[in-house]
Scaffold this active site. Structure first.
Site, PDB file in Angstrom:
ATOM      1  N   GLN A   1       1.764  -6.413  -2.786  1.00  0.00           N
ATOM      2  CA  GLN A   1       2.114  -6.658  -1.392  1.00  0.00           C
ATOM      3  C   GLN A   1       3.795  -5.792  -1.154  1.00  0.00           C
ATOM      4  OE1 GLN A   1       1.069  -9.759  -2.736  1.00  0.00           O
ATOM      5  NE2 GLN A   1      -0.798  -8.956  -2.662  1.00  0.00           N
TER       6      GLN A   1
ATOM      7  N   ARG B   1      -6.525   1.033   8.269  1.00  0.00           N
ATOM      8  CA  ARG B   1      -5.179   0.441   8.290  1.00  0.00           C
ATOM      9  C   ARG B   1      -4.613   1.095   9.616  1.00  0.00           C
ATOM     10  NH1 ARG B   1      -3.973   2.727   2.084  1.00  0.00           N
ATOM     11  NH2 ARG B   1      -4.386   0.655   1.177  1.00  0.00           N
TER      12      ARG B   1
ATOM     13  N   LYS C   1       2.090   1.622  -5.299  1.00  0.00           N
ATOM     14  CA  LYS C   1       2.978   0.929  -6.379  1.00  0.00           C
ATOM     15  C   LYS C   1       1.959   0.908  -7.553  1.00  0.00           C
ATOM     16  CE  LYS C   1       2.705  -2.977  -4.143  1.00  0.00           C
ATOM     17  NZ  LYS C   1       2.241  -2.553  -2.681  1.00  0.00           N
ATOM     18  N   GLY C   2       0.825   0.913  -7.577  1.00  0.00           N
ATOM     19  CA  GLY C   2      -0.181   1.076  -8.501  1.00  0.00           C
ATOM     20  C   GLY C   2       0.116   2.380  -9.158  1.00  0.00           C
TER      21      GLY C   2
ATOM     22  N   ASP D   1       2.501  14.803   1.363  1.00  0.00           N
ATOM     23  CA  ASP D   1       1.184  15.733   1.679  1.00  0.00           C
ATOM     24  C   ASP D   1       0.635  15.471   2.862  1.00  0.00           C
ATOM     25  OD1 ASP D   1       0.565  13.605  -0.245  1.00  0.00           O
ATOM     26  OD2 ASP D   1      -1.413  14.430   0.281  1.00  0.00           O
TER      27      ASP D   1
ATOM     28  N   ASP E   1       0.799  -1.306   0.184  1.00  0.00           N
ATOM     29  CA  ASP E   1       0.166   0.148   0.014  1.00  0.00           C
ATOM     30  C   ASP E   1       0.786   1.530  -0.090  1.00  0.00           C
ATOM     31  OD1 ASP E   1      -2.252  -1.637   0.090  1.00  0.00           O
ATOM     32  OD2 ASP E   1      -2.303  -1.770   2.184  1.00  0.00           O
TER      33      ASP E   1
ATOM     34  N   ARG F   1       0.462 -29.950  -5.217  1.00  0.00           N
ATOM     35  CA  ARG F   1       0.134 -30.509  -6.684  1.00  0.00           C
ATOM     36  C   ARG F   1      -1.177 -30.911  -7.015  1.00  0.00           C
ATOM     37  NH1 ARG F   1       5.519 -33.746  -5.559  1.00  0.00           N
ATOM     38  NH2 ARG F   1       4.488 -33.959  -3.530  1.00  0.00           N
TER      39      ARG F   1
ATOM     40  N   GLY G   1      -4.493  -4.420  -3.569  1.00  0.00           N
ATOM     41  CA  GLY G   1      -5.391  -3.360  -4.213  1.00  0.00           C
ATOM     42  C   GLY G   1      -4.643  -2.219  -4.525  1.00  0.00           C
ATOM     43  N   HIS G   2      -4.473  -1.732  -5.954  1.00  0.00           N
ATOM     44  CA  HIS G   2      -3.942  -0.829  -6.160  1.00  0.00           C
ATOM     45  C   HIS G   2      -4.731   0.355  -6.881  1.00  0.00           C
ATOM     46  CE1 HIS G   2      -0.161  -3.601  -7.109  1.00  0.00           C
ATOM     47  NE2 HIS G   2      -0.703  -3.768  -5.704  1.00  0.00           N
TER      48      HIS G   2
ATOM     49  N   LYS H   1       3.436   9.790  -0.389  1.00  0.00           N
ATOM     50  CA  LYS H   1       2.292  10.720   0.627  1.00  0.00           C
ATOM     51  C   LYS H   1       2.937  11.774   1.462  1.00  0.00           C
ATOM     52  CE  LYS H   1      -1.479   8.056   1.301  1.00  0.00           C
ATOM     53  NZ  LYS H   1      -2.561   7.180   1.608  1.00  0.00           N
TER      54      LYS H   1
HETATM   55  P1  GDP Z   1      -0.581   0.002  -3.702  1.00  0.00           P
HETATM   56  O1  GDP Z   1      -0.983  -1.139  -3.106  1.00  0.00           O
HETATM   57  O2  GDP Z   1       1.088   0.036  -3.132  1.00  0.00           O
HETATM   58  O3  GDP Z   1      -0.734   0.123  -4.952  1.00  0.00           O
HETATM   59  O4  GDP Z   1      -1.012   1.220  -2.821  1.00  0.00           O
HETATM   60  P2  GDP Z   1      -2.762   1.433  -2.409  1.00  0.00           P
HETATM   61  O5  GDP Z   1      -3.306   2.009  -3.723  1.00  0.00           O
HETATM   62  O6  GDP Z   1      -3.409   0.422  -1.889  1.00  0.00           O
HETATM   63  O7  GDP Z   1      -2.564   2.573  -1.395  1.00  0.00           O
HETATM   64  C1  GDP Z   1      -2.071   3.809  -1.604  1.00  0.00           C
HETATM   65  C2  GDP Z   1      -3.068   5.079  -1.139  1.00  0.00           C
HETATM   66  O8  GDP Z   1      -2.408   6.415  -1.304  1.00  0.00           O
HETATM   67  C3  GDP Z   1      -4.095   5.031  -2.644  1.00  0.00           C
HETATM   68  O9  GDP Z   1      -5.409   5.455  -2.246  1.00  0.00           O
HETATM   69  C4  GDP Z   1      -3.529   5.979  -3.431  1.00  0.00           C
HETATM   70  O10 GDP Z   1      -4.353   6.870  -4.412  1.00  0.00           O
HETATM   71  C5  GDP Z   1      -2.940   6.977  -2.484  1.00  0.00           C
HETATM   72  N1  GDP Z   1      -1.598   7.795  -2.812  1.00  0.00           N
HETATM   73  C6  GDP Z   1      -0.545   7.429  -3.477  1.00  0.00           C
HETATM   74  N2  GDP Z   1       0.409   8.285  -3.502  1.00  0.00           N
HETATM   75  C7  GDP Z   1      -0.231   9.348  -2.811  1.00  0.00           C
HETATM   76  C8  GDP Z   1       0.196  10.595  -2.153  1.00  0.00           C
HETATM   77  O11 GDP Z   1       1.519  10.804  -2.658  1.00  0.00           O
HETATM   78  N3  GDP Z   1      -0.590  11.451  -1.567  1.00  0.00           N
HETATM   79  C9  GDP Z   1      -1.700  11.056  -1.284  1.00  0.00           C
HETATM   80  N4  GDP Z   1      -2.499  11.755  -0.321  1.00  0.00           N
HETATM   81  N5  GDP Z   1      -2.308   9.834  -1.472  1.00  0.00           N
HETATM   82  C10 GDP Z   1      -1.351   9.027  -2.167  1.00  0.00           C
HETATM   83  P1  IMO Z   2      -1.099  -4.534  -2.104  1.00  0.00           P
HETATM   84  O1  IMO Z   2      -0.622  -5.058  -3.182  1.00  0.00           O
HETATM   85  C1  IMO Z   2      -0.827  -4.554   2.294  1.00  0.00           C
HETATM   86  C2  IMO Z   2      -1.966  -8.694   3.917  1.00  0.00           C
HETATM   87  C3  IMO Z   2      -3.302  -9.065   4.753  1.00  0.00           C
HETATM   88  C4  IMO Z   2      -2.809 -10.040   5.671  1.00  0.00           C
HETATM   89  C5  IMO Z   2      -1.695 -10.718   5.035  1.00  0.00           C
HETATM   90  C6  IMO Z   2      -2.260 -12.095   4.458  1.00  0.00           C
HETATM   91  O2  IMO Z   2      -2.245  -3.614  -2.227  1.00  0.00           O
HETATM   92  O3  IMO Z   2       0.244  -3.764  -1.393  1.00  0.00           O
HETATM   93  P2  IMO Z   2      -3.620 -12.772   2.403  1.00  0.00           P
HETATM   94  O4  IMO Z   2      -4.905 -12.362   1.995  1.00  0.00           O
HETATM   95  O5  IMO Z   2      -2.469 -12.179   1.659  1.00  0.00           O
HETATM   96  O6  IMO Z   2      -3.500 -14.374   2.879  1.00  0.00           O
HETATM   97  O7  IMO Z   2      -3.176 -12.067   3.860  1.00  0.00           O
HETATM   98  O8  IMO Z   2      -1.120 -10.024   4.073  1.00  0.00           O
HETATM   99  N1  IMO Z   2      -2.007  -8.196   2.594  1.00  0.00           N
HETATM  100  C7  IMO Z   2      -1.643  -7.016   2.389  1.00  0.00           C
HETATM  101  N2  IMO Z   2      -1.381  -5.771   2.852  1.00  0.00           N
HETATM  102  N3  IMO Z   2      -1.195  -4.703   1.022  1.00  0.00           N
HETATM  103  C8  IMO Z   2      -1.534  -5.739   0.142  1.00  0.00           C
HETATM  104  O9  IMO Z   2      -1.363  -5.535  -1.174  1.00  0.00           O
HETATM  105  C9  IMO Z   2      -1.720  -7.010   0.784  1.00  0.00           C
HETATM  106  N4  IMO Z   2      -2.156  -8.153   0.500  1.00  0.00           N
HETATM  107  C10 IMO Z   2      -2.283  -8.918   1.519  1.00  0.00           C
HETATM  108  O10 IMO Z   2      -3.816  -7.916   5.267  1.00  0.00           O
HETATM  109  O11 IMO Z   2      -2.247  -9.236   6.859  1.00  0.00           O
HETATM  110 MG    MG Z   3      -2.825  -1.869  -1.675  1.00  0.00          MG
END
Ligand code: GDP
Ligand code: IMO
Ligand code: MG
Length: 492
Positions: free
Chosen positions: A271, A352, A64-65, A380, A61, A198, A88-89, A378
Site C-alpha cells: 500500500q 483504477r 514496489k513489487g 513510458d 501500485d 485481543r 497486489g505486486h 511508468k
Molecule cells: P505495487 O503494488 O506497487 O507493487 O504495483 P502494482 O504491481 O500493483 O502495479 C504496478 C503495475 O505497473 C504493474 O502491472 C507493473 O507491471 C507495471 N509497471 C511497473 N513499472 C512500470 C513501468 O515503468 N512502465 C509500465 N508500462 N508498467 C510498469
Molecule cells: P499495493 O500493495 C492500492 C485500498 C483499497 C481501499 C482501501 C481499503 O498493491 O500497493 P482494504 O481492503 O485494505 O481494507 O481497503 O485500501 N488498497 C490499496 N490500494 N494498492 C494497494 O496495495 C492497496 N491495498 C488496499 O482499494 O481503497
Molecule cells: Mg499493487
C-alpha cells in the site's frame, strides 16, 4: 559477532544459582541457533550490507513489487511487515528458458525468484493462509524451493474466512449510505479489529487448537455471526495448520540477528501513505500502517537501522476504492491514462481512477517517510502525450494551498493547479541509459526532484527488471545487479 564476556566480580553476586555469566551463555546459545538457522537457509552475509525499505508515495501500485525484485539479488532477506493479501505486486522478467514471466503476488514477498533470497512475513502482516498456500504452489515453477524459502512470524495474525465475510457485510451496509470505502474485500479491516480487540488468532496459536476454538467463539460473538461459523473456520484452519506451523519462526529475532550480523535486509512495503491508518485520508484508509514506521512495528527492527528508504512514485496518479482524489480526471485523460497504463487493480481487477501526478500530495509523503531517494515509474505511459500536467498547488475558497492536508472534507473542496510540460513524443521503452532520456522527459524528471527536494535515483520505462534507468549518482547502483544494473549511467 557476539561473544560471551569473561566472568567478572559481578558474576559472583547471584544468589539464584544462575550467574550473569550463565545468563549470557544462554543468550549466546540462542543467538548461535538463530545464526545456524540463517546458515541452514544457505545464505551468507555480503561484503557490503544494505538495509533498505521500498515504499510508495501515493495510494499504492507505484511499482514496489518490481523495485523489490530489482533490488532482491543484493539482499538476503526480503521482509513484508504490514498489510495482507489486499496488496497486489507485479514482477515481469525473462526466465532462463527465454519465456516471459509475469508474477502477481499478494502475500509472499517479491524478488524470491532470485536464489539466495529468503522471504519473511513479519509479525505485522495479516496472513491469509489459503493465499499463502496457493502462492507457494503457483510460483514453484519460477521460484525454485519457494516452500523452503518463506518463513512466517509466529506472531502474525490470521485473516479468516469470517473476516472476509464481515468485510463484505460492512461494505454492503456502507454502500446503502454512500459511505462505502471500496475495500478489497480481503477481510483486512475485520482481521485488524480482532487483533486490536485481543481476540485474533496468530500463527503460533495453531499449536493450541482449544485456544483457537475459544477465540473463534469470541469472534463469532463479537461480529454477530451464525454459530456454525466456528465449525467452518475451524475446519478451514485445520487445513493450513501443519503448513503454517512448519514455517513459523520468531521473526523479530531472526531479522534483528540478520541485521546485526551484516546480512542485507529488504523491507518490501505494501500500500502507500495516502491510505495509512494514522496519517492517511481517514476513513478512506486501509487498516494497517503503511508509512515507514510500519517497518519498526511489523518487524521489531529499529528504524535507525533502515539506512535506505527508496520511494516509488508513479508519474501520474491512480486510486482504487473511494476517497478524495484532487487531480482525478473523469474524462478522456483519465480514460487514456487507464488504457495506456493498463490501470486495473492487481488484487480486485477494478479499473483504477486516474489523473495527473499530484506533487502536493507527494511532497507530504516525502515529509512523512523521509525517503533517501525516489524512483519515478511508468515514464513510458506518458511517451505519446502532447503535454503532461503536474499538480503543483491546490485552490480552496480562493486561497492557494501548497501543503497537503489528508482530510477528506478539505480535499473534496480543493481544485488542482497544474504546471504543464511539453511531451517528448517518442518511445522511451528501448532506451539503454539515463543520459539517453529525451530533454523534455529530463525537464519533467528534474522538476519533480526539485519540487520534492529529494534525489531521483531512477526512472522506469517498462515493467521488466531491466526497464530502469539510473543516473550517475544514484544510491541504487551498488544495489542493482544483472539486467537492472545495465541501465545505470555511471558516466553521467
Ligand atoms: P505495487 O503494488 O506497487 O507493487 O504495483 P502494482 O504491481 O500493483 O502495479 C504496478 C503495475 O505497473 C504493474 O502491472 C507493473 O507491471 C507495471 N509497471 C511497473 N513499472 C512500470 C513501468 O515503468 N512502465 C509500465 N508500462 N508498467 C510498469
Ligand atoms: P499495493 O500493495 C492500492 C485500498 C483499497 C481501499 C482501501 C481499503 O498493491 O500497493 P482494504 O481492503 O485494505 O481494507 O481497503 O485500501 N488498497 C490499496 N490500494 N494498492 C494497494 O496495495 C492497496 N491495498 C488496499 O482499494 O481503497
Ligand atoms: Mg499493487
Amino acid at each position: 559477532m557476539n561473544t560471551v564476556a569473561t566472568p567478572t566480580a559481578l558474576d559472583d553476586l547471584s544468589d539464584s544459582g544462575l550467574s550473569l555469566h550463565g545468563v549470557r551463555q544462554i543468550r549466546q546459545a540462542q543467538h548461535d541457533q538463530t545464526l545456524a538457522k540463517l546458515a541452514a537457509l544457505n545464505i551468507k552475509a555480503p561484503a557490503a550490507q544494505h538495509v533498505t525499505w521500498v515504499g510508495d508515495l501515493q495510494q499504492g501500485d507505484g511499482g514496489k513489487g518490481a523495485m523489490a525484485d530489482r533490488l532482491g539479488p543484493s539482499h538476503q532477506l526480503i521482509v513484508r511487515t504490514q498489510g495482507g493479501d489486499n496488496a497486489g505486486h507485479t514482477t515481469v522478467f525473462t526466465a532462463g528458458s527465454g519465456q516471459n514471466v509475469v508474477l502477481k503476488n499478494h502475500i509472499v514477498p517479491s524478488g524470491l525468484r532470485h536464489p539466495g533470497c529468503v522471504g519473511v512475513l513479519g509479525n505485522g502482516v495479516l496472513l491469509n493462509a489459503e493465499r499463502l498456500a496457493d502462492e507457494l504452489a503457483a510460483f514453484a515453477q519460477h521460484v525454485p524451493d519457494i516452500d523452503k524459502r518463506v518463513l512466517v512470524s509466529a506472531r502474525a495474525h490470521l485473516v479468516l474466512p469470517l473476516h472476509r465475510l464481515v468485510d463484505g457485510y460492512q461494505e454492503d451496509l456502507k454502500r446503502q449510505s454512500a459511505h462505502e470505502i471500496g475495500t478489497t474485500h480481503r477481510g483486512i479491516g475485520p482481521a485488524n479489529v480482532s487483533k486490536v480487540n485481543r481476540i485474533g488468532i496468530r500463527v503460533g496459536d495453531l499449536s493450541d487448537m482449544d485456544l483457537v476454538e475459544e477465540r473463534l467463539h469470541a469472534n463469532v460473538q463479537f461480529f454477530h455471526l451464525e454459530p456454525d461459523q466456528v465449525r467452518q473456520n475451524l475446519e478451514w484452519l485445520s487445513g493450513y495448520r501443519k503448513l503454517l506451523l512448519s514455517l513459523a519462526i520468531d521473526s523479530r529475532r531472526l531479522i534483528n540477528t540478520a541485521v546485526s550480523e551484516g546480512y542485507s535486509v529488504l523491507f518490501e512495503g505494501a500500500q502507500g501513505p495516502l491510505i495509512d491508518l494514522e496519517h492517511g485520508i481517514y476513513p478512506y484508509v486501509t487498516t494497517s500502517p503503511t508509512a515507514v514506521y510500519s517497518v519498526c512495528s511489523g518487524s521489531g527492527v529499529d528504524l535507525s537501522k533502515v539506512t535506505r528508504r527508496v520511494g516509488v512514485l508513479k508519474l501520474y496518479q491512480t486510486m482504487v476504492g473511494n476517497g478524495a482524489f484532487v487531480s482525478e480526471d473523469h474524462g478522456e485523460l483519465g480514460e487514456r491514462l487507464r488504457r495506456v497504463g493498463e490501470e486495473v487493480g492487481t488484487t480486485t481487477g477494478r479499473p483504477r481512477r486516474c489523473g495527473w501526478l499530484d506533487l502536493v500530495h507527494a511532497h507530504w509523503a516525502v515529509g512523512l517517510n523521509q525517503y533517501t531517494s525516489v524512483v519515478l515509474t511508468k515514464l513510458d505511459v506518458l511517451d505519446d502525450f502532447d503535454e503532461i500536467g503536474v499538480c503543483v498547488a491546490y485552490q480552496r475558497d480562493g486561497e492557494i494551498l501548497a501543503h497537503f492536508e489528508p482530510e477528506h472534507r478539505v480535499l473534496t473542496q480543493c481544485t488542482p493547479i497544474y504546471r504543464y510540460f511539453k511531451g517528448w513524443k517518442c518511445s522511451t521503452r528501448e532506451l539503454d541509459s539515463y543520459s539517453e532520456l529525451p530533454e523534455r522527459a529530463r525537464q519533467l524528471i528534474d522538476f519533480v526532484g526539485e519540487y520534492l527536494g529529494v534525489d531521483i535515483s531512477g526512472v522506469t520505462k517498462g515493467p521488466r527488471d531491466s526497464d530502469i534507468l539510473v543516473p550517475a549518482a544514484s544510491e541504487l547502483i551498488p544495489m542493482l545487479a544483472g539486467p537492472a544494473r545495465a541501465g545505470s549511467d555511471r558516466a553521467g
